[in-house]
Design an enzyme around this catalytic site. Structure first.
Site, short mmCIF file in Angstrom:
data_model
loop_
_atom_site.label_atom_id
_atom_site.label_comp_id
_atom_site.label_asym_id
_atom_site.label_seq_id
_atom_site.Cartn_x
_atom_site.Cartn_y
_atom_site.Cartn_z
N ASP A 107 0.83 -1.19 0.00
CA ASP A 107 0.00 0.00 0.00
C ASP A 107 0.88 1.26 0.00
O ASP A 107 1.71 1.42 -0.89
CB ASP A 107 -0.95 -0.07 1.20
CG ASP A 107 -2.03 0.99 1.21
OD1 ASP A 107 -3.06 0.79 0.55
OD2 ASP A 107 -1.84 2.02 1.89
N HIS A 272 -7.04 -7.03 0.58
CA HIS A 272 -5.96 -6.05 0.51
C HIS A 272 -4.87 -6.32 1.54
O HIS A 272 -3.68 -6.15 1.24
CB HIS A 272 -6.55 -4.66 0.73
CG HIS A 272 -5.56 -3.54 0.72
ND1 HIS A 272 -4.80 -3.22 -0.39
CD2 HIS A 272 -5.20 -2.65 1.69
CE1 HIS A 272 -4.02 -2.19 -0.11
NE2 HIS A 272 -4.24 -1.82 1.14
#
Length: 292
Positions: A107, A272
């Site tokens: 991320d 994620h």
């Protein structure tokens, strides 16, 4: 003091005159730096680091502005640029005695890793980016109603004041929203870890917003300059990400291929937070990268 992991040794490392980072280290062997994402801290790597520590020195910093690291005021729009944060990682590695190191990020940390690979190719031996697109490409693929999935990107891109005020009014709801919707396995982030993430974010709203704001400004400029110059990542690169392309209508592997000359692109089925949802798979992918 935020939550720690018993198997890590903790260091306070100066990366600039007025900035020091909280850095967790475990294992022995060739150095591997792991960078966390939003809205997390170095704790996200607790499982992967335990695996890789068998044969690597695993270095897990809290990024500037996050966790127990310093949170300098962004006075000129560069304090949280990925260029600045990438330089932090070189300083951390050198302080620990390593001139070259492998680097993996998730991320926000993956954007720092990407920038480090372009800015410091002589320092980075291998590069892994988890569940992102390079900043320039990210903005290019966001369009129409599908861009609503990235509403936070647009909110935190606004000028200082309103984003910070809105988020600080209900930080647990804001940051907790992403912990809820971005995981396929809620059990992967247990209550104590979730509480630690939220506590860290509560105390870091201005710096987190500044990090995101940089990605709508100076980070784009840096990517544009590299694209115009034809600069690419020269080290072996591995990208693991969800199938964003199917949802938003683009070819993620092709976008990454324009930046990396030696690329392994893998689509994953986890959510994620893959380092917490599927740590064995992430560790295996990193080992495969390091063997190239």
């Amino acid at each position: 003091m935020a939550q720690t992991v018993a198997t890590f040794d903790y260091h306070r490392i100066n990366v600039a005159d007025d900035v020091s980072l909280n850095v967790a280290v475990t294992g022995s062997g060739a150095p591997l730096v792991l960078l966390h994402g939003f809205p997390q801290t170095h704790l996200m790597w607790r499982h992967v680091a335990a695996d890789l520590a068998a044969d690597h020195t695993v270095i897990c910093p809290d990024l500037r502005g996050y966790g127990d690291s310093d949170k300098p005021v962004d006075t000129d729009g560069t304090v949280y640029s990925k260029r600045t944060m990438a330089a932090d990682m070189v300083a951390v590695s050198e302080a620990l005695g390593y001139e070259r190191f492998a680097l993996a990020g998730h991320d926000r940390g993956a954007l720092v890793a990407f920038r480090a690979g372009l800015d410091h190719p002589d320092k980075i031996t291998h590069l892994a980016c988890l569940d992102v697109l390079p900043t320039l490409d990210m903005w290019d693929v966001m369009h129409g109603v599908t861009a609503s999935v990235g509403f936070h990107l647009y909110l935190m891109a606004q000028q200082p004041g309103l984003p910070e005020q809105l988020i600080a009014a209900s930080p647990d709801a804001f940051f907790g929203h992403f912990l809820d919707i971005w995981t396929n396995d809620p059990q992967a982030i247990p209550a104590d870890i979730r509480a630690s993430y939220l506590e860290a974010c509560r105390g870091a709203v201005p710096s987190i917003v500044a990090d995101y704001r940089a990605s709508a400004a100076i980070d784009v400029e840096h990517d544009q300059a590299d694209r115009a110059a034809g600069n690419q990542l020269k080290m072996p690169v591995s990208v693991l990400q969800q199938d964003w392309g199917a949802a938003l209508g683009f070819d993620a592997a092709a976008l990454w291929g324009s930046w990396a000359t030696d690329l392994q692109h893998t689509t994953v089925t986890s959510g994620h937070f893959m380092a917490e949802e599927a740590p064995a798979d992430v560790a295996a992918a990193l080992r495969a990268l390091l063997s190239r």
